[in-house]
Scaffold this motif. Sequence first.
Motif, short mmCIF file in Angstrom:
data_model
loop_
_atom_site.label_atom_id
_atom_site.label_comp_id
_atom_site.label_asym_id
_atom_site.label_seq_id
_atom_site.Cartn_x
_atom_site.Cartn_y
_atom_site.Cartn_z
N PHE A 105 -10.24 19.61 64.77
CA PHE A 105 -10.87 20.87 65.19
C PHE A 105 -12.38 20.77 65.00
O PHE A 105 -13.17 21.13 65.87
CB PHE A 105 -10.31 22.04 64.38
CG PHE A 105 -11.01 23.35 64.60
CD1 PHE A 105 -10.57 24.24 65.56
CD2 PHE A 105 -12.13 23.69 63.85
CE1 PHE A 105 -11.24 25.45 65.78
CE2 PHE A 105 -12.80 24.89 64.05
CZ PHE A 105 -12.35 25.77 65.02
N SER A 106 -12.77 20.29 63.82
CA SER A 106 -14.19 20.23 63.47
C SER A 106 -14.97 19.33 64.42
O SER A 106 -16.05 19.69 64.91
CB SER A 106 -14.32 19.73 62.02
OG SER A 106 -15.65 19.52 61.68
N LYS A 107 -14.42 18.14 64.70
CA LYS A 107 -15.13 17.21 65.58
C LYS A 107 -15.22 17.76 67.01
O LYS A 107 -16.27 17.64 67.66
CB LYS A 107 -14.43 15.85 65.58
CG LYS A 107 -14.46 15.13 64.25
CD LYS A 107 -15.84 14.66 63.83
CE LYS A 107 -16.30 13.45 64.60
NZ LYS A 107 -17.53 12.85 64.01
N ALA A 108 -14.14 18.37 67.48
CA ALA A 108 -14.17 18.95 68.83
C ALA A 108 -15.18 20.10 68.90
O ALA A 108 -15.90 20.26 69.90
CB ALA A 108 -12.78 19.43 69.23
N PHE A 109 -15.24 20.90 67.83
CA PHE A 109 -16.20 22.01 67.75
C PHE A 109 -17.63 21.47 67.82
O PHE A 109 -18.47 21.98 68.58
CB PHE A 109 -15.98 22.80 66.45
CG PHE A 109 -17.05 23.82 66.18
CD1 PHE A 109 -16.97 25.09 66.72
CD2 PHE A 109 -18.14 23.50 65.37
CE1 PHE A 109 -17.97 26.03 66.48
CE2 PHE A 109 -19.15 24.43 65.12
CZ PHE A 109 -19.05 25.70 65.68
N MET A 110 -17.91 20.43 67.02
CA MET A 110 -19.27 19.87 67.02
C MET A 110 -19.64 19.31 68.39
O MET A 110 -20.77 19.49 68.87
CB MET A 110 -19.39 18.79 65.94
CG MET A 110 -19.47 19.35 64.53
SD MET A 110 -19.86 18.07 63.30
CE MET A 110 -18.22 17.54 62.84
N GLN A 111 -18.70 18.62 69.02
CA GLN A 111 -18.96 18.07 70.35
C GLN A 111 -19.25 19.18 71.35
O GLN A 111 -20.18 19.09 72.15
CB GLN A 111 -17.75 17.24 70.79
CG GLN A 111 -17.99 16.37 72.00
CD GLN A 111 -16.80 15.46 72.28
OE1 GLN A 111 -15.68 15.93 72.49
NE2 GLN A 111 -17.02 14.16 72.26
N ARG A 112 -18.47 20.25 71.26
CA ARG A 112 -18.60 21.37 72.20
C ARG A 112 -19.94 22.09 72.05
O ARG A 112 -20.52 22.57 73.03
CB ARG A 112 -17.44 22.34 71.95
CG ARG A 112 -17.22 23.37 73.04
CD ARG A 112 -15.85 24.01 72.94
NE ARG A 112 -15.65 24.79 71.72
CZ ARG A 112 -14.84 24.44 70.73
NH1 ARG A 112 -14.13 23.31 70.83
NH2 ARG A 112 -14.69 25.20 69.67
N HIS A 113 -20.44 22.17 70.82
CA HIS A 113 -21.66 22.95 70.56
C HIS A 113 -22.89 22.08 70.32
O HIS A 113 -23.92 22.59 69.89
CB HIS A 113 -21.42 23.89 69.38
CG HIS A 113 -20.47 25.00 69.69
ND1 HIS A 113 -20.83 26.11 70.43
CD2 HIS A 113 -19.15 25.16 69.40
CE1 HIS A 113 -19.79 26.91 70.56
NE2 HIS A 113 -18.75 26.36 69.94
N GLY A 114 -22.79 20.78 70.62
CA GLY A 114 -23.96 19.92 70.56
C GLY A 114 -24.50 19.68 69.16
O GLY A 114 -25.71 19.49 68.98
N ILE A 115 -23.62 19.69 68.16
CA ILE A 115 -24.03 19.45 66.78
C ILE A 115 -23.93 17.95 66.51
O ILE A 115 -22.88 17.35 66.75
CB ILE A 115 -23.15 20.27 65.82
CG1 ILE A 115 -23.38 21.76 66.08
CG2 ILE A 115 -23.45 19.92 64.36
CD1 ILE A 115 -22.29 22.66 65.55
N PRO A 116 -25.01 17.32 66.05
CA PRO A 116 -25.00 15.85 65.91
C PRO A 116 -23.96 15.35 64.92
O PRO A 116 -23.88 15.82 63.79
CB PRO A 116 -26.42 15.54 65.42
CG PRO A 116 -26.94 16.83 64.85
CD PRO A 116 -26.27 17.92 65.62
N THR A 117 -23.15 14.40 65.38
CA THR A 117 -22.11 13.80 64.54
C THR A 117 -21.77 12.43 65.11
O THR A 117 -22.25 12.05 66.18
CB THR A 117 -20.86 14.71 64.47
OG1 THR A 117 -19.95 14.21 63.50
CG2 THR A 117 -20.16 14.82 65.82
#
Length: 426
Positions: A105-117
């Motif tokens: 969930f967390s990784k998909a959320f970051m990808q969706r909102h452009g948060i660097p990871t």
Amino acid sequence: MKVLVVGGGGREHALAWKLKQSPRVAQVFVAPGNGGTARDPQLTNVDITDVRALREWAQAQGIGLTVVGPEAPLAAGVVDEFRAHGLRIFGPTKAAAQLESSKAFSKAFMQRHGIPTAAYETFSDPAQAHAYVDRVGAPIVVKADGLAAGKGVVVAMTLAEAHEAIDFMLVDNTLGVAHNEGGARVVIESFLQGEEASFIVLCDGQTVTALATSQDHKRLLDGDRGPNTGGMGAYSPAPVVTAEVHRRAMEEVILPTVRGMAADGVPYTGFLYAGLMIEPGGSVKTLEFNCRMGDPETQPILMRLQSDLAEVLLAATEQRLHEITLQWDERVALGVVVAAPGYPLTPRKGDAITALPPDGADVITFHAGTAMQGGQLVTAGGRVLCVTALGADVVEARRKAYAAVAQVAFDGMQYRTDIGFRALQP
């Protein structure tokens, strides 16, 4: 006002210790607490862990504020349960806590909102995961998609370590991961170079207030060697979090996360912990989110906090964080974790703790894996204590902490001797 701290580790002992200092607070309960909170006459342990039973008890007691320490009750919906019955509680809802409870969930959320990871793939099939690792190579990071008490991440420096981690998490669940719906999954992501730091903030759904910076030591052995643990020590402030890194963390990670959760219909309240990788060029990537304060970072952070924690959390539950300016002791706080033999995979429990240093103004021993058995304090978990000290600088805080650690006695105790070494490097 009566206050309830949910949890039983070192973080919860530190929260209870800080909350009891508030003139607003008449009594602090800790559920279930530990041996250290049991020994403190100003704290009361409550042997309840079931969410509904705890809510019913809190109603009957007239608890004015509840603070949730660990991840498991958050993932179980303790905040939703308390709020549904009109109880004031600080923490994220079950839906918001997926930022920690599900790496996928967390990784998909970051990808969706452009948060660097880091780049990543998610697998539930062991054969596909093994094939992916063989194709990509090592070093590589394998993460369990579920709660694993801080032990669900393996930084595999070799292919053999990566394959072993996949089997640990997907096949035999050696790490004891609490799997999410749909069964066992792993997130496999690219290895990032740099230095890690813990970036922890308070959120009231609208306003974000950063806590003091901190850095912990995840590896079991000196020199950052050995297996990953829940954390073997920490210190605050963290020199690696420069003013520029702080700005980037807020602007590129924290604020987009809080706005993204709100945009997704899941407003975030509670502590939010971003594990950051600060890369050599100064860029910041998000390693993980925790929906709580870190352990052992909480202990040094709260040693430095001069503000009334109860007042701060009351404001946060009323969306008044914008009115609060946190006050900090300018000194350095450093905590050393004393662990049980066999930690992290097979910690031994039940050893008598025969000596402890006295608590003082600048040195506190926070209990984590301890319990009282027939009047005797015994070990009851992997990380047993976090001996935390304040000093004018890292050198002094470290000297005080290790002088106190030298007064701890139980069979097989283990600890690192180099906590804070990164802060001393040029």
